[in-house]
Structures are given as structure tokens and as C-alpha cells.
Design a protein around this motif. Structure first.
Motif, PDB file in Angstrom:
ATOM      1  N   LEU A 444      56.623  37.160  84.940  1.00  0.00           N
ATOM      2  CA  LEU A 444      56.963  38.207  83.981  1.00  0.00           C
ATOM      3  C   LEU A 444      56.557  37.826  82.556  1.00  0.00           C
ATOM      4  O   LEU A 444      55.914  38.600  81.845  1.00  0.00           O
ATOM      5  CB  LEU A 444      58.468  38.476  84.030  1.00  0.00           C
ATOM      6  N   LEU A 445      56.919  36.620  82.139  1.00  0.00           N
ATOM      7  CA  LEU A 445      56.659  36.216  80.759  1.00  0.00           C
ATOM      8  C   LEU A 445      55.174  35.972  80.516  1.00  0.00           C
ATOM      9  O   LEU A 445      54.634  36.349  79.468  1.00  0.00           O
ATOM     10  CB  LEU A 445      57.474  34.960  80.433  1.00  0.00           C
ATOM     11  N   ALA A 446      54.483  35.319  81.466  1.00  0.00           N
ATOM     12  CA  ALA A 446      53.050  35.077  81.293  1.00  0.00           C
ATOM     13  C   ALA A 446      52.272  36.386  81.291  1.00  0.00           C
ATOM     14  O   ALA A 446      51.312  36.555  80.532  1.00  0.00           O
ATOM     15  CB  ALA A 446      52.535  34.155  82.397  1.00  0.00           C
ATOM     16  N   GLY A 447      52.682  37.346  82.127  1.00  0.00           N
ATOM     17  CA  GLY A 447      52.032  38.650  82.111  1.00  0.00           C
ATOM     18  C   GLY A 447      52.197  39.347  80.779  1.00  0.00           C
ATOM     19  O   GLY A 447      51.251  39.945  80.248  1.00  0.00           O
ATOM     20  N   ALA A 448      53.400  39.267  80.204  1.00  0.00           N
ATOM     21  CA  ALA A 448      53.630  39.873  78.892  1.00  0.00           C
ATOM     22  C   ALA A 448      52.779  39.189  77.829  1.00  0.00           C
ATOM     23  O   ALA A 448      52.194  39.857  76.957  1.00  0.00           O
ATOM     24  CB  ALA A 448      55.114  39.772  78.533  1.00  0.00           C
ATOM     25  N   ALA A 449      52.687  37.857  77.894  1.00  0.00           N
ATOM     26  CA  ALA A 449      51.878  37.118  76.914  1.00  0.00           C
ATOM     27  C   ALA A 449      50.412  37.508  77.005  1.00  0.00           C
ATOM     28  O   ALA A 449      49.738  37.704  75.984  1.00  0.00           O
ATOM     29  CB  ALA A 449      52.046  35.613  77.128  1.00  0.00           C
ATOM     30  N   LEU A 450      49.896  37.644  78.221  1.00  0.00           N
ATOM     31  CA  LEU A 450      48.485  38.018  78.385  1.00  0.00           C
ATOM     32  C   LEU A 450      48.242  39.462  77.950  1.00  0.00           C
ATOM     33  O   LEU A 450      47.177  39.784  77.406  1.00  0.00           O
ATOM     34  CB  LEU A 450      48.070  37.825  79.850  1.00  0.00           C
ATOM     35  N   GLY A 451      49.199  40.344  78.176  1.00  0.00           N
ATOM     36  CA  GLY A 451      49.055  41.714  77.699  1.00  0.00           C
ATOM     37  C   GLY A 451      48.976  41.782  76.185  1.00  0.00           C
ATOM     38  O   GLY A 451      48.154  42.516  75.625  1.00  0.00           O
ATOM     39  N   LEU A 452      49.810  40.995  75.502  1.00  0.00           N
ATOM     40  CA  LEU A 452      49.764  40.950  74.044  1.00  0.00           C
ATOM     41  C   LEU A 452      48.469  40.313  73.553  1.00  0.00           C
ATOM     42  O   LEU A 452      47.865  40.775  72.573  1.00  0.00           O
ATOM     43  CB  LEU A 452      50.971  40.168  73.519  1.00  0.00           C
ATOM     44  N   ALA A 453      48.037  39.229  74.211  1.00  0.00           N
ATOM     45  CA  ALA A 453      46.786  38.570  73.812  1.00  0.00           C
ATOM     46  C   ALA A 453      45.604  39.518  73.958  1.00  0.00           C
ATOM     47  O   ALA A 453      44.714  39.571  73.101  1.00  0.00           O
ATOM     48  CB  ALA A 453      46.575  37.316  74.650  1.00  0.00           C
ATOM     49  N   GLY A 454      45.574  40.289  75.039  1.00  0.00           N
ATOM     50  CA  GLY A 454      44.497  41.253  75.216  1.00  0.00           C
ATOM     51  C   GLY A 454      44.503  42.337  74.159  1.00  0.00           C
ATOM     52  O   GLY A 454      43.447  42.773  73.687  1.00  0.00           O
ATOM     53  N   THR A 455      45.685  42.784  73.768  1.00  0.00           N
ATOM     54  CA  THR A 455      45.781  43.789  72.707  1.00  0.00           C
ATOM     55  C   THR A 455      45.172  43.281  71.407  1.00  0.00           C
ATOM     56  O   THR A 455      44.410  43.984  70.728  1.00  0.00           O
ATOM     57  CB  THR A 455      47.256  44.160  72.476  1.00  0.00           C
ATOM     58  N   SER A 456      45.498  42.063  71.045  1.00  0.00           N
ATOM     59  CA  SER A 456      44.967  41.473  69.814  1.00  0.00           C
ATOM     60  C   SER A 456      43.462  41.286  69.891  1.00  0.00           C
ATOM     61  O   SER A 456      42.721  41.609  68.952  1.00  0.00           O
ATOM     62  CB  SER A 456      45.660  40.134  69.547  1.00  0.00           C
ATOM     63  N   VAL A 457      42.967  40.768  71.008  1.00  0.00           N
ATOM     64  CA  VAL A 457      41.534  40.512  71.161  1.00  0.00           C
ATOM     65  C   VAL A 457      40.731  41.802  71.101  1.00  0.00           C
ATOM     66  O   VAL A 457      39.680  41.872  70.457  1.00  0.00           O
ATOM     67  CB  VAL A 457      41.263  39.768  72.489  1.00  0.00           C
ATOM     68  N   GLN A 458      41.204  42.846  71.758  1.00  0.00           N
ATOM     69  CA  GLN A 458      40.455  44.103  71.768  1.00  0.00           C
ATOM     70  C   GLN A 458      40.386  44.726  70.384  1.00  0.00           C
ATOM     71  O   GLN A 458      39.380  45.344  70.025  1.00  0.00           O
ATOM     72  CB  GLN A 458      41.090  45.070  72.767  1.00  0.00           C
ATOM     73  N   ALA A 459      41.428  44.555  69.591  1.00  0.00           N
ATOM     74  CA  ALA A 459      41.393  45.079  68.226  1.00  0.00           C
ATOM     75  C   ALA A 459      40.434  44.286  67.359  1.00  0.00           C
ATOM     76  O   ALA A 459      39.628  44.857  66.613  1.00  0.00           O
ATOM     77  CB  ALA A 459      42.797  45.050  67.624  1.00  0.00           C
TER      78      ALA A 459
END
Length: 708
Positions: A444-459
């Protein structure tokens, strides 16, 4: 959806642009003096011969150059002849065969696609061929060489056709071709890793072989493959004038009477056949099909007349031979003899090819503006819809948390969980939940971290198809974690996390620095990241083979992304990172909105662009690193979660950030639960399940935008 289709690679002098903005392969120049051509071919032949002789002198036995000299004079003993015939000569012959086949294959594919990044690797030909070999091993089918070659040909052809269809035959530009190939390759690699984990006995030894090795036990395979390789190369050379005309562009070629479709189909079939035969003989030797033609074209840019395909293809074959033999010589010269045997040749060739890919990507030039990330499939959503989406996702996260605790190799009841929380459960239930709770929380926590990291990278990258894995951050974190584990045996979880953080930070610093030539380009950033990611994967394989050559299950589990054996100590770094870093992203939510547009708007609005961008990248690297230290290398969560979030709640990062975190937690948690349950008591790593979900989604995104 913007993929930077109007960007192209700076071509050597004498090239001319083809359709779709892709780099065109130059047409045949007028006839020139033959002396430079004879000289460059002679030099290439001498180099290959010297490398072959040098490779014959290297090995685990005491047979050296002097012994080979005595053998030529007829004064050597039988041991020298036995060593030469049994191992060294077959190895060198395999290197020559594989190098020539992949060199010509890559040269033909680059000409057909008019794309200098086309190769059996970037078109997933090697991955498609490799998965068929593993599948045959799993089924226990022992095929003769001819049928084995036919099977790899079918697998490679299917993968190449799929990638070329998505990339419009390469006309859509280098980035789409490589992105489509990378997604297809990752999906096929996930299937391969899954088969190797589930059928460990049947696929024993295939992990190292999967990186490509020219070590042979006799000359039988080489002898059977050589005639077919020779015929395919000859046919391609005979068709060279058609490839020269094809380089002028489809319209011009059609006007000149060339059947463009037939020429492409035949060239692709022969190129895939050559790559499949190379895989059958030595496994997927990485990036030779990319590096050899690139080297040949670089030389051709300085030698008049060499750009004609009847000369370019044979020269690419020689370049391929030189690359493979040089890699084998380098391994045996730098690594102790017995350890050197275990290192696949493909590790070194992949490092070389990845470096060339980065070099080519740095030459990308933008000829038009890049659309904003936020504009891709994003529609404004009402507050009611946002509230409903967030509420449903929270319920789903809670439901997956409960399902993860109850499901697995042993089914539990909610009462068992309640008793465990109260400290009154039985010994067996306590044992199961003590093992299961950290796994569920890690997912759960690693998935949330990767979702946030992807949001930042795409921006920051202004590319909706960017994600930490494709930008090399995940691979760099993996290298750092593996190095910490091997260099400091018995190191704590915090030590592994620090290693992952350092690896992620250094890798992305490298990617970002290499991508900043003439301004940040999203396509350039992604292509450089893919090249660095490929290099990182090879380094991980090299470390595993050198330090724990027989423990391939450990390597496959880590590279596949798994929550197996996780403890509370491995969950805490992810939890702390989310608590500390999520508020920073929330604080930068408006800056993310304007940074995703272009470089001018942030400056006009007073946003410190470089400082904010650097801060976002540091946050991305930290989130990715702690996720990798907790669950290993997991791909595509950082792609799927932000993209779905924008589709559900719009482009505003104030809304995207929480939704992407929840979606990342949902996807990885569901993948972990499915992987632990569907074939219990055996398990499928969560990263493989996530990749099998995310890779098709990624390919669908490319397919949907193929006419953009």
C-alpha cells in the motif's frame, strides 16, 4: 496526446529527412574512388581478426598465445588442441556469427524504420524470441535446432510487428518507437520472469543466459545456424538497392517504381530471422543490433560511398563481430578467469549500446513546442465528482487492506484479525499475520509513493508517458540497494534504503544532466532515461552473477518487485518518506500546474523554475528510492496512477496528488493480493502482476495516440 513527434535526431552530413520527421537513411551517393572503401574494410577485417585471435588466448585453462603459436607450427600437445576445439573456438565462432547477424539485422531495421534507434532490442524482437525459448523449457519440449529457431522467429516477429504497428513503422519518431518497444519488452520480460520463478528447475541457468552469452559446448549450433545467417545476409545485400531507394521516402520510392510495402515486409522478415537465430545460438545479446549499425553509419559519414547498403550492411556485420568479441575479451581480461565465464557477454554489449542510445538521444532537437502534460485526456471535474472519487478510492484501499490480510496461502476470518489486534489470537494465526501485515502495508505505502513520484516526474518532464522506471530512477535505486546489500553484508534495512536513495539521486542527476542539452526536451529526457535504465539493469545482473551466481531466485524476485519476507523495519522508511514528502508536493501543487505547461509561464508568474524543478526531482528520487528498498523494482505504477488520476479528476495537481497516491496504493496492493492468492501456496511477485496490468495500458495509450 503530445509525444514530441516533430523531434528528430541530428543526422550526419548527407542525410535527408524522410516522412514523419524521422531521421532518414541517406540515399546512395555517386560513385567514388574505391581506395577509402578498401582501406576501411581492410581495417575492420584486421580488427575483427585480431580480436578473434586475442579471444582464443583467454580462458580458464593455462593455454595462452604461445601455446596457440606452437599449435600453428604443429609442435603443441593434445591438451591445447582439445581446449581450442572444445570451448574457445566455438565461443569465438559464436561471437562472429551473433555479431554479424545482429549487426545486419539492426542495420536493416534502422533503414526500414528510418530511425537510428531501431534495433532487435528496441523493437522487442529479442524479448519476443527469448520468451518462446523459456516457454519451451517450461513445457519440457526439447526441440531440434531448426524448430527452436522457427519458434524464436515467430516470437520475435510477433513482437516486432506489434511495436512497428504502434509506432507507425517508425515514422512517428524515435521516442514513440522506443517507448512502444520498452513497454512491449517489459511486458514480455514480466512473463519470462514469471515462468522462471514458477518453474525454477525447468529454467535453471536461463537467467544469465537471458543476458546473452557466447559460451558454447561445441560447434553444433553455430554450424547449423551459419548457412541460414549467410543466406539471409546475402539476400539483404542483394536487396540493398531497394533499401537505398526506400531511404528517399515512401512517396519518392513509390514514384520510382518501388513496392514499398513488399520491400519493408521482406526486410523485416529477414532482420527478425537473423535476430532469432542469434537468440537461439547465444541468447538475447543486448544492443549489438543498435550499436553496430550506429558505428557503421558514423564511419560511413566520413567515407564516401559507404552509405550504400550493399557496403553498409556488410560493414555493420563486421562492426557487430568487433563489438561482441571486444565485449568478451574485456570480460576475460578484467575479471578473474572463473568468474569471467559466468558473466554474460550481453551485459557489456548492453552497457555499450545503452551509452550509444544516450548519445543519440542527446542529439534530439525540438522543432516545435511541447504540449503540457495536463492537457492529455484531462477534463475538469466538479467538486462533487472529486469527493465521490476520493471517497470510493479510500473505501477501496480499506477493502484491499482487509482482503490482503485475509487472503493468501491460508484464508483467515475478520475475527482472526480482531483477535490478533487484541493479542488473543492463536499461534498459527499470529504467525500468519505477523508475516502478512508488513507485506500488505509495504504494498500500500510503496504504491502510494510510486504514484506520487510519477505525478511529479510527468509534470517536470511534461510527458504523460514518463514514469520513474522509464527515467532510470527505479533502476538506479535498484543498483544502490543491491550494492548496499553486497558490499555491506548484514546491513540493516536503513542501510539498504540509504543505498537506494543515493542510487536514485545519482542516476536521475545523470539523466537530467544529459537531457538538458539545448533546453529540456521531454522526448530526450525519456530516451536518455530508458538508456540509463537498461544500463542499470545490466549492472544489477552483473552484481548478482559476480556475488551470488547460483541464487538467481533472489535476483529475479528483486527485479520483479516482491513483498515476500518484508518486515516492519522495511515499512517504516516508506511511511516516514510519505509523511514528510507528501506535504511538500501539496505545497508545490500550483507550481506543478504551471511547470507542466512550459518554461515561460512559471517565470512570468514568479515561480523559481530551476529551484522548484530541482526540489521536485529530489522528492521524486526519494519517494522512488524508499519504494524500491521496500518492494524491489516495480514498473508502471508511476505511469498508470497519475494518468488515471487526471482522467478522473482533471489536471489540477491539488486533486491529482491525493488521487494518484490512492490509485498507486490500490494497483500495487491489488497486484500483491492477486499474486499471493491466485496460485497459492506458490506466489507471483507483485511487480510482475503490476507490469502485466500496466504495460498493456501503456501500449493502449500509445495506440490511441498513434495518429496524433
Amino acid at each position: 496526446m503530445s509525444l514530441g513527434l516533430d523531434e528528430q535526431v541530428d543526422a550526419p552530413a548527407g542525410t535527408r529527412p524522410g516522412r514523419g520527421g524521422a531521421t532518414a537513411i541517406p540515399a546512395a551517393p555517386p560513385r567514388t574512388a574505391a581506395l577509402p572503401l578498401v582501406g576501411v574494410f581492410t581495417a575492420a577485417v584486421v580488427l575483427v581478426a585480431a580480436l578473434a585471435v586475442l579471444d582464443l588466448t583467454l580462458g580458464t585453462s593455462d593455454v595462452g598465445a604461445l601455446d596457440l603459436w606452437h599449435l600453428l607450427r604443429g609442435t603443441s600437445d593434445d591438451q591445447t588442441l582439445a581446449v581450442l576445439i572444445a570451448s574457445r573456438a566455438p565461443r569465438v565462432l559464436a561471437g562472429l556469427l551473433v555479431g554479424a547477424a545482429l549487426g545486419v539485422s539492426g542495420g536493416a531495421l534502422q533503414s526500414v524504420a528510418r530511425n537510428p534507434l531501431a534495433s532487435p532490442d528496441t523493437l522487442a524482437v529479442n524479448a519476443g524470441a527469448y520468451v518462446t525459448v523459456v516457454l519451451a523449457a517450461v513445457l519440457g519440449i526439447s526441440l531440434p535446432f531448426a524448430l527452436s529457431g522457427a519458434l524464436t522467429f515467430v516470437g520475435g516477429l510477433a513482437a516486432a510487428a506489434f511495436v512497428l504497428a504502434i509506432a507507425r513503422g517508425g515514422a512517428a519518431g524515435p521516442s514513440r518507437l522506443v517507448l512502444a518497444g520498452s513497454a512491449t519488452m517489459l511486458a514480455l520480460s514480466s512473463i519470462t520472469y514469471l515462468l522462471m520463478l514458477l518453474f525454477e528447475q525447468e529454467t535453471q541457468g536461463m537467467f544469465a543466459w537471458g543476458e546473452g552469452t557466447i559460451v558454447q559446448s561445441g560447434t553444433q549450433k553455430v554450424a547449423q545456424a551459419a548457412p541460414v545467417v549467410l543466406v539471409a545476409i546475402v539476400v539483404l545485400v542483394v536487396w540493398s538497392r531497394r533499401l537505398d531507394v526506400l531511404a528517399l521516402g515512401d512517396d519518392t520510392a513509390s514514384v520510382l517504381g518501388l513496392d514499398v510495402r513488399r520491400t519493408r515486409v521482406v526486410a523485416v522478415l529477414l532482420a527478425v530471422l537473423l535476430a532469432a537465430l542469434a537468440v537461439t545460438v547465444a541468447g538475447p545479446v543486448g544492443f549489438v543490433g543498435l550499436s553496430a549499425p550506429v558505428i557503421a553509419r558514423l564511419v560511413a559519414s566520413r567515407v564516401p560511398g559507404l552509405f550504400r547498403h550493399r557496403l553498409l550492411l556488410p560493414f555493420a556485420a563486421l562492426a557487430g563481430c568487433a563489438v561482441v568479441l571486444a565485449a568478451d575479451v574485456l570480460i576475460r581480461a578484467l575479471v578473474p578467469a572463473r568468474a569471467g565465464v559466468m558473466i554474460p557477454t550481453g551485459v557489456v554489449t548492453t552497457l555499450l549500446g545503452a551509452s550509444l542510445m544516450v548519445w543519440l538521444a542527446r542529439r534530439l532537437r525540438a522543432s516545435g513546442p511541447v504540449r503540457a502534460t495536463a492537457s492529455v485526456g484531462a477534463r475538469a471535474a466538479s467538486r462533487t465528482r472529486v469527493g465521490v472519487v476520493v471517497g470510493l478510492l479510500v473505501v477501496l484501499v480499506v477493502g484491499l487492506l482487509v482482503a490482503g490480510l485475509l487472503l493468501g496461502d491460508r484464508l483467515l476470518l475478520t475475527g482472526d484479525v480482531a483477535n490478533w489486534l487484541a493479542g488473543t489470537s492463536g499461534r498459527q494465526v499470529s504467525f500468519v499475520l505477523d508475516q502478512r501485515v508488513p507485506r500488505v502495508l509495504a504494498a500500500l505505502l510503496a504504491g502510494a509513493a510510486l504514484g506520487l513520484a510519477g505525478t511529479s516526474v510527468q509534470a517536470v518532464a511534461r510527458n504523460p508517458l514518463a514514469e520513474p522506471g522509464l527515467l532510470g530512477i527505479t533502476g538506479g535505486a535498484g543498483v544502490g540497494a543491491v550494492l548496499a546489500t553486497f558490499l555491506l553484508p548484514g546491513t540493516s534495512v536503513w542501510g539498504v534504503s540509504v543505498g537506494a536513495v543515493l542510487g536514485a539521486g545519482l542516476t536521475f542527476s545523470l539523466v537530467y544532466g544529459l537531457s538538458s542539452r539545448r533546453g529540456l526536451s521531454s522526448d530526450r529526457l525519456v530516451l536518455v532515461g530508458i538508456g540509463v535504465s537498461a544500463a542499470a539493469s545490466s549492472i544489477i545482473t552483473l552484481l548478482v552473477v559476480l556475488t551470488s551466481p547460483w541464487n538467481t531466485t533472489m535476483a529475479l524476485t528483486f527485479l520483479s518487485g516482491s513483498t515476500y519476507g518484508r518486515t516492519a523495519a522495511q515499512v517504516w522508511p516508506v511511511a516516514i518518506a510519505l509523511v514528510v514528502l507528501t506535504p511538500l508536493l501539496v505545497r508545490w501543487r500550483r507550481d506543478l500546474d504551471v511547470i507542466a505547461l512550459d518554461d515561460d509561464v512559471p517565470r512570468v508568474l514568479g515561480v523559481p523554475l530551476e529551484r522548484t524543478r530541482l526540489g521536485l526531482l529530489v522528492v521524486t528520487a526519494l519517494l522512488t528510492a524508499v519504494a524500491v528498498s521496500a518492494v524491489g523494482v516495480v514498473g508502471f505504477i508511476g505511469l498508470v496512477a497519475p494518468h488515471l488520476a487526471r482522467a478522473l479528476v482533471g489536471s489540477s495537481h491539488a486533486r491529482v496528488i491525493p488521487v494518484a497516491a490512492l490509485l498507486g496504493a490500490v494497483v500495487l496492493s491489488a497486484a500483491d493480493t492477486v499474486g499471493r492468492t491466485v496460485i497459492a501456496p506458490a506466489q507471483i511477485p507483485a511487480g510482475l502482476v503490476a507490469a502485466l496490468i500496466g504495460a498493456p495500458y501503456f501500449v493502449w495509450l500509445l495506440w490511441r495516440s498513434r495518429r496524433a
